[in-house]
Design an enzyme around this catalytic site. Structure first.
Site, PDB file in Angstrom:
ATOM      1  N   ASP A 104       2.265   6.565   0.916  1.00  0.00           N
ATOM      2  CA  ASP A 104       2.739   5.227   1.256  1.00  0.00           C
ATOM      3  C   ASP A 104       3.962   4.847   0.419  1.00  0.00           C
ATOM      4  O   ASP A 104       4.973   5.541   0.449  1.00  0.00           O
ATOM      5  CB  ASP A 104       1.566   4.240   1.088  1.00  0.00           C
ATOM      6  CG  ASP A 104       1.834   2.858   1.635  1.00  0.00           C
ATOM      7  OD1 ASP A 104       1.873   2.709   2.866  1.00  0.00           O
ATOM      8  OD2 ASP A 104       2.017   1.934   0.832  1.00  0.00           O
ATOM      9  N   ARG A 105       3.921   3.734  -0.347  1.00  0.00           N
ATOM     10  CA  ARG A 105       5.101   3.316  -1.123  1.00  0.00           C
ATOM     11  C   ARG A 105       5.509   4.387  -2.128  1.00  0.00           C
ATOM     12  O   ARG A 105       6.697   4.608  -2.374  1.00  0.00           O
ATOM     13  CB  ARG A 105       4.832   2.000  -1.866  1.00  0.00           C
ATOM     14  CG  ARG A 105       4.256   0.878  -1.035  1.00  0.00           C
ATOM     15  CD  ARG A 105       5.056   0.566   0.204  1.00  0.00           C
ATOM     16  NE  ARG A 105       6.374   0.022  -0.120  1.00  0.00           N
ATOM     17  CZ  ARG A 105       7.299  -0.267   0.813  1.00  0.00           C
ATOM     18  NH1 ARG A 105       7.064  -0.037   2.089  1.00  0.00           N
ATOM     19  NH2 ARG A 105       8.464  -0.771   0.454  1.00  0.00           N
ATOM     20  N   HIS A 272      -4.955   5.653   7.601  1.00  0.00           N
ATOM     21  CA  HIS A 272      -3.809   5.620   6.689  1.00  0.00           C
ATOM     22  C   HIS A 272      -4.108   6.203   5.313  1.00  0.00           C
ATOM     23  O   HIS A 272      -3.235   6.797   4.679  1.00  0.00           O
ATOM     24  CB  HIS A 272      -3.357   4.161   6.537  1.00  0.00           C
ATOM     25  CG  HIS A 272      -2.200   3.954   5.622  1.00  0.00           C
ATOM     26  ND1 HIS A 272      -0.995   4.605   5.774  1.00  0.00           N
ATOM     27  CD2 HIS A 272      -2.056   3.159   4.527  1.00  0.00           C
ATOM     28  CE1 HIS A 272      -0.151   4.213   4.823  1.00  0.00           C
ATOM     29  NE2 HIS A 272      -0.778   3.338   4.049  1.00  0.00           N
TER      30      HIS A 272
END
Length: 291
Positions: A104-105, A272
């Site tokens: 993710d980030r 996710h």
């Protein structure tokens, strides 16, 4: 969690980065995403530490790392600055060259790290993202509805901060319950840690600054790379959730092959949060790629 790991902090690039270190072997940097901390790796860290010296760090603004003011154009949360934090952290620990596993980030920070510091990255594993520029430029209704926080968090301060700080637990539950049954995939201990850190002063503002930077200065840096023909040189493995939004809205392999020279990847049977949903499947792919 992380019982065999040492916890420490390091002053680098003008901030304090919190991290855990464990294991032995080649260095491997683990970076997390929003709205989490390094704890996302708790189901795979011990197994990784059997083969690697594992450094699981909190990004600036997240977990127990520093939460500086964003500054003009949110530059303090540009992926360029966040990447430099991690390069300097690894260097301070004696590692000039290392592998990266990021979600993710943290995967966006790692993309920038591989572009700005190619000599430091041996191999790269990125989880459940497409390049930031591709995701913004191809936004449609499906993506906007699913990733509504991308467009909410970038609103000018203090609106998003005020609303998020009013009920952090509600926001956390909403942010992470991305599956169809609206049940998050985290252990009670991990969830409690994410909530503790979200309530720390400055965390919510840092979240917003991270996303504001991604919608502005980070896109400028990505466009500069593309205009100059610069690409990720390190071998890259991309993995994503077969039931997630990245799978539904993008072609991850095609998008990464536009910015990296050596790409392979596949979807895993998850949403996710691959490290917490399918840790064994993730480990199989990571060990196969990193050796």
């Amino acid at each position: 969690m992380f019982e065999s790991f040492q916890r420490d902090e390091c002053e680098v690039n003008g901030v304090r980065i919190n991290y855990r270190k464990g294991g032995s072997g080649p260095p491997l940097l683990l970076l997390h995403g929003y709205p989490q901390t390094h704890v996302i790796w708790h189901k795979v860290a011990d197994q990784l530490a059997e083969r690697f010296t594992v450094i699981a760090a909190d990004l600036r603004g997240y977990g127990d790392s520093s939460k500086p003011d964003g500054g003009e154009n949110h530059i303090a949360y540009s992926k360029r600055e966040m990447a430099l934090d991690q390069v300097e952290l690894m260097r301070s620990l004696g590692f000039e060259r290392f592998d990266i596993l990021a979600h993710d980030r943290g995967a966006r920070v790692s993309h920038r790290l591989a572009m700005d510091h190619p000599q430091t990255v041996r191999r790269l594993v990125l989880l459940d993202i497409a390049p930031t520029l591709a995701m913004y430029s191809q936004t449609d209704e499906t993506f906007a509805r699913a990733y509504w926080h991308w467009f909410f968090l970038i609103r000018p301060a203090p609106l998003p901060e005020t609303l998020l700080e009013a009920d952090p637990e509600l926001i956390l539950r909403t942010a992470v319950a991305t599956r169809a049954d609206h049940v998050h995939p985290f252990s009670e201990a991990a969830y409690a840690e994410y909530l503790r850190c979200m309530k720390l002063p400055g965390t919510v503002h840092a979240f917003c600054e991270d996303y504001r930077a991604s919608a502005g200065i980070d896109l400028d840096h990505d466009r500069e790379d593309r205009a100059a023909g610069r690409m990720i040189e390190a071998p890259l493995l991309v993995l994503w959730g077969a039931s997630g939004i990245v799978e539904r809205c993008f072609d991850p392999l095609e998008e990464w092959r536009a910015v990296a020279r050596n790409v392979q990847g596949k979807a895993l049977a998850a949403g996710h949060y691959l490290p917490e949903e399918v840790p064994e499947a993730l480990l199989d792919e990571v060990f196969g790629f990193l050796g």
